[in-house]
Structure formats: structure tokens, C-alpha cells
Design a protein around this motif. Structure first.
Motif, PDB file in Angstrom:
ATOM      1  N   PRO A   9     -42.767   6.853 -13.206  1.00 28.83           N
ATOM      2  CA  PRO A   9     -43.025   7.386 -11.862  1.00 28.83           C
ATOM      3  C   PRO A   9     -44.489   7.732 -11.610  1.00 28.83           C
ATOM      4  O   PRO A   9     -44.974   7.591 -10.485  1.00 28.83           O
ATOM      5  CB  PRO A   9     -42.132   8.631 -11.796  1.00 28.83           C
ATOM      6  CG  PRO A   9     -41.849   8.983 -13.226  1.00 28.83           C
ATOM      7  CD  PRO A   9     -41.832   7.701 -13.965  1.00 28.83           C
ATOM      8  N   ILE A  10     -45.200   8.181 -12.627  1.00 34.46           N
ATOM      9  CA  ILE A  10     -46.615   8.527 -12.424  1.00 34.46           C
ATOM     10  C   ILE A  10     -47.426   7.271 -12.154  1.00 34.46           C
ATOM     11  O   ILE A  10     -48.296   7.251 -11.265  1.00 34.46           O
ATOM     12  CB  ILE A  10     -47.160   9.303 -13.643  1.00 34.46           C
ATOM     13  CG1 ILE A  10     -46.424  10.638 -13.786  1.00 34.46           C
ATOM     14  CG2 ILE A  10     -48.666   9.532 -13.499  1.00 34.46           C
ATOM     15  CD1 ILE A  10     -46.806  11.424 -15.023  1.00 34.46           C
ATOM     16  N   GLU A  11     -47.145   6.197 -12.878  1.00 33.50           N
ATOM     17  CA  GLU A  11     -47.838   4.934 -12.606  1.00 33.50           C
ATOM     18  C   GLU A  11     -47.506   4.408 -11.216  1.00 33.50           C
ATOM     19  O   GLU A  11     -48.354   3.809 -10.545  1.00 33.50           O
ATOM     20  CB  GLU A  11     -47.472   3.887 -13.666  1.00 33.50           C
ATOM     21  CG  GLU A  11     -48.185   4.090 -14.991  1.00 33.50           C
ATOM     22  CD  GLU A  11     -49.706   4.095 -14.841  1.00 33.50           C
ATOM     23  OE1 GLU A  11     -50.245   3.191 -14.164  1.00 33.50           O
ATOM     24  OE2 GLU A  11     -50.345   5.017 -15.383  1.00 33.50           O
TER      25      GLU A  11
ATOM     26  N   ALA B 295     -50.923  12.114 -11.109  1.00 28.43           N
ATOM     27  CA  ALA B 295     -51.394  10.851 -10.560  1.00 28.43           C
ATOM     28  C   ALA B 295     -52.722  11.006  -9.823  1.00 28.43           C
ATOM     29  O   ALA B 295     -53.266  10.029  -9.307  1.00 28.43           O
ATOM     30  CB  ALA B 295     -50.346  10.269  -9.612  1.00 28.43           C
ATOM     31  N   GLY B 296     -53.226  12.248  -9.777  1.00 23.74           N
ATOM     32  CA  GLY B 296     -54.528  12.488  -9.169  1.00 23.74           C
ATOM     33  C   GLY B 296     -54.501  12.752  -7.678  1.00 23.74           C
ATOM     34  O   GLY B 296     -55.558  12.724  -7.018  1.00 23.74           O
TER      35      GLY B 296
ATOM     36  N   ALA C  52     -35.000   8.271 -13.616  1.00 22.70           N
ATOM     37  CA  ALA C  52     -35.328   9.694 -13.776  1.00 22.70           C
ATOM     38  C   ALA C  52     -35.267  10.387 -12.420  1.00 22.70           C
ATOM     39  O   ALA C  52     -35.894   9.940 -11.458  1.00 22.70           O
ATOM     40  CB  ALA C  52     -36.718   9.854 -14.384  1.00 22.70           C
ATOM     41  N   ILE C  53     -34.520  11.486 -12.364  1.00 24.27           N
ATOM     42  CA  ILE C  53     -34.444  12.306 -11.150  1.00 24.27           C
ATOM     43  C   ILE C  53     -35.077  13.654 -11.483  1.00 24.27           C
ATOM     44  O   ILE C  53     -34.551  14.416 -12.294  1.00 24.27           O
ATOM     45  CB  ILE C  53     -32.991  12.488 -10.689  1.00 24.27           C
ATOM     46  CG1 ILE C  53     -32.340  11.117 -10.441  1.00 24.27           C
ATOM     47  CG2 ILE C  53     -32.928  13.338  -9.431  1.00 24.27           C
ATOM     48  CD1 ILE C  53     -30.866  11.185 -10.083  1.00 24.27           C
TER      49      ILE C  53
ATOM     50  N   LYS D 246     -50.244   3.620  -8.385  1.00 26.87           N
ATOM     51  CA  LYS D 246     -50.289   2.334  -7.696  1.00 26.87           C
ATOM     52  C   LYS D 246     -50.281   2.539  -6.186  1.00 26.87           C
ATOM     53  O   LYS D 246     -51.023   1.874  -5.443  1.00 26.87           O
ATOM     54  CB  LYS D 246     -49.107   1.480  -8.126  1.00 26.87           C
ATOM     55  CG  LYS D 246     -49.016   0.120  -7.455  1.00 26.87           C
ATOM     56  CD  LYS D 246     -50.056  -0.853  -7.967  1.00 26.87           C
ATOM     57  CE  LYS D 246     -49.836  -2.243  -7.397  1.00 26.87           C
ATOM     58  NZ  LYS D 246     -50.787  -3.234  -7.903  1.00 26.87           N
ATOM     59  N   LEU D 247     -49.457   3.461  -5.715  1.00 25.02           N
ATOM     60  CA  LEU D 247     -49.428   3.760  -4.287  1.00 25.02           C
ATOM     61  C   LEU D 247     -50.778   4.283  -3.815  1.00 25.02           C
ATOM     62  O   LEU D 247     -51.266   3.913  -2.739  1.00 25.02           O
ATOM     63  CB  LEU D 247     -48.336   4.792  -3.988  1.00 25.02           C
ATOM     64  CG  LEU D 247     -46.889   4.350  -4.206  1.00 25.02           C
ATOM     65  CD1 LEU D 247     -45.953   5.536  -4.069  1.00 25.02           C
ATOM     66  CD2 LEU D 247     -46.495   3.250  -3.222  1.00 25.02           C
ATOM     67  N   ALA D 248     -51.389   5.149  -4.625  1.00 28.36           N
ATOM     68  CA  ALA D 248     -52.691   5.704  -4.260  1.00 28.36           C
ATOM     69  C   ALA D 248     -53.751   4.612  -4.149  1.00 28.36           C
ATOM     70  O   ALA D 248     -54.665   4.696  -3.319  1.00 28.36           O
ATOM     71  CB  ALA D 248     -53.110   6.761  -5.280  1.00 28.36           C
TER      72      ALA D 248
END
Length: 323
Positions: A205-207, A265-266, A251-252, A211-213
Motif C-alpha cells: 500500500p505504501i508503494e 509515502a511522503g 491488508a485492511i 505511485k499515486l503521488a
């Protein structure tokens, strides 16, 4: 579907990487699709009668395209017959020439939860990741977005979108049948990125958030909608095989962990704007989605649990910005 207008928008906004990728791949993309139903669905869309829409209203819960009086009874019957061949309709509702597509999800309810908390979309370039059949994209366009690009690898959703777009050909919205991993890693400058109902299907989920960012310009806004669990700690539910009969739910998170993921994710200015239980009013079997739905996914004897014994679905919306 022609992407000429989209290519012009991407080139004009310095997103040449995505533009060049589309120019390279799409001349042969649809010819190489190996999916048993794709040609059938494409024929369904192509055989929809040519009818002009006298009205388009993208700000109602049921997206309104055309009036009943815009077509004859025989044309309307044919349109409904063709659209039924594109079932199941998961997202909506839509009203097309008086034909009410009562989708499985009352997607308008989710839109109401977020519409007043996001930055104004007027004159903005918007990316909708995991866009389904494009319902939210039309709502974004109703908020005067300059251009909306939806991506989703589902070829059924692509054809559902194409059926709607056939009667709204001048609208500034397009659908690319890709997943997020097919987008370039640099050179994207959208003002707003939506990713609703996707993050719990991603192994990392962090990646996914990173990627969205990468798709955003500086200070651009990201809207994440996710299943969550009720916990004040950094907890996560990892289903053994399925969650509410859904596959690939990795993962929830708890709200606290979802916020931590966004921070890791910054992202900045992270906040939760809404948390709501999914109800049988919001997700259910209809004439346009006749398979199992939420009532079948919950425990028959305890509606607070899924059929697997996990907590019943609760969804939260997180908003953040790219530094």
C-alpha cells in the motif's frame, strides 16, 4: 474510441511521457486483447443506435444523459437491451434517455461524503485510478474539471464507459484500460488524483501511495477511499483467503495505520474526512446487477460480521497533498 483530444491535453500540459506511451501502444492495443467477451461487448456498444442527447446533467445522483423524448420507443428498447448485455453494472446510477440503470452500488452516496471536502475541481486535470465504469469521473466533470482521465484494467468497465460516452462524445473525459503500474513513473502533473476502493487490493500500500503521488503536481491533492478496521492502534487485518467473498484483499488498515501509510509515502496535510459503514441501501442486488451482493457477503446470523467472520465493511476517505 479516439484519444486525439486527450493526447492534445497531455502534450499541452507537459505530460509527453504518457502521451507518447499512448501513441506507441494504442494503435494495436485492442487488436491484441485476448479476452473471450471483449469482442462481444465491443459489438454491443457499436450496435447502440445513434441518438442525440438534448440534455446532460452530471450533478445529480443519477447521471442524466438525454431525455425520453430524444428517441423513439423502439430505439429506447434497443438501448436498454444492449446495455443489459453489459451487466453487471457495479457503479452508478445512470439515467440514459429515461432508462434508469440502477447499479449495485449507490455511488452517489460516496460522492456526497467527499464532494465538499476536496479542493475545487474547476479547470483542473484529474486522474481517477481504478475508475470502474467511470461514474465518479462524470461527477468530477460535473464539478467543472478541465479534463478527467480514468484508468482501470477491466474491459467490461471500459465498454460500459464507452456506451455512456457514445452519447456524450464532446465531454472532456476518457478511459484508458490500464492498471496504475502501466503509467510512466515520471512526467505526470495532474492536479487531483482519486484512488477509491483500490489500496486494500495492493500488495504494497505504501508503494501504491508513492505511485499515486508521482502522478501529481506539487501541492496536488490525493483522495484515497479504503476499507478500514475499528482500532485506535496501528493494526491491520490480513484476510486468509477472502474478505466478504472478495479475492485479493491483502491488508485492511486501522485509521491510524492508514494515516501512517500516507505519511510514510511522503504525503502532507493528511486527514480523514469520513468514515461510514457500508449498508444494504448502498450496496445491493438490482435489476442491473443480479449476482450476489452485500447481503450475501455478511453473516446470516450477525450482520456485524462478514461471512468469513471478519468485521463487516467500514470505509474511510483520506485526503492528503503532495509536498
Amino acid at each position: 474510441m479516439s484519444y486525439l483530444k486527450l493526447l492534445e491535453v497531455l502534450d499541452h500540459n507537459s505530460m509527453n511521457g504518457l502521451s507518447n506511451l499512448l501513441k506507441k501502444d494504442f494503435p494495436t492495443f485492442f487488436e491484441n486483447i485476448n479476452h473471450g467477451d471483449f469482442q462481444k461487448w465491443s459489438c454491443v456498444v457499436n450496435e447502440l443506435p445513434s441518438v442525440s442527447s438534448s440534455t446532460i446533467d452530471l450533478n445529480k445522483g443519477n447521471i442524466v444523459i438525454g431525455k425520453k423524448s430524444d428517441c423513439s420507443n423502439s430505439e429506447r428498447k434497443l438501448i436498454k437491451k444492449q446495455l443489459k448485455q453489459l451487466m453487471p453494472w457495479r457503479k452508478g446510477p445512470y439515467s440514459l434517455f429515461g432508462i434508469y440503470i440502477n447499479s449495485e452500488w449507490r455511488s452517489d452516496m460516496k460522492w456526497i461524503r467527499l464532494q465538499d471536502d476536496i479542493k475545487p475541481l474547476k479547470n483542473k486535470l484529474v486522474l481517477d485510478v481504478g475508475c470502474g465504469n467511470g461514474y465518479y469521473g462524470w461527477r468530477m466533470l460535473g464539478r467543472e474539471a478541465k479534463y478527467v482521465v480514468g484508468i482501470d484494467p477491466s474491459l467490461l468497465f471500459y465498454n460500459q464507459f464507452s456506451a455512456i460516452k457514445k452519447y456524450t462524445s464532446n465531454c472532456n473525459i476518457d478511459f484508458i484500460p490500464w492498471g496504475i503500474d502501466e503509467l510512466p513513473d515520471a512526467g505526470l502533473f495532474f492536479d487531483t488524483v482519486f484512488s477509491m476502493g483500490v489500496i486494500y487490493h495492493r500488495r504494497d500500500p505504501i508503494e501504491h501511495l508513492k505511485k499515486l503521488a508521482k502522478c501529481l503536481k506539487t501541492n496536488g491533492e490525493i483522495i484515497i477511499e479504503s476499507l478500514v478496521i475499528d482500532s485506535h492502534n496501528l493494526d491491520v487485518l490480513i484476510p486468509k483467503e477472502r474478505y466478504a467473498k472478495m479475492k485479493n484483499v491483502w491488508a485492511i488498515p486501522s485509521l491510524k495505520l492508514l494515516i501512517k501509510w500516507a505519511d510514510s509515502a511522503g504525503l502532507k496535510n493528511i486527514r480523514i474526512i469520513n468514515t461510514a459503514k457500508t449498508t444494504l441501501r448502498e450496496q445491493r442486488v438490482t435489476e442491473w446487477m443480479q449476482y450476489e451482493s452485500l447481503a450475501n457477503f455478511l453473516c446470516q446470523f450477525d450482520r456485524k460480521k462478514t461471512i468469513e467472520g471478519y468485521p463487516a465493511p467500514v470505509r474511510s476517505i483520506l485526503i492528503a497533498e503532495k509536498p
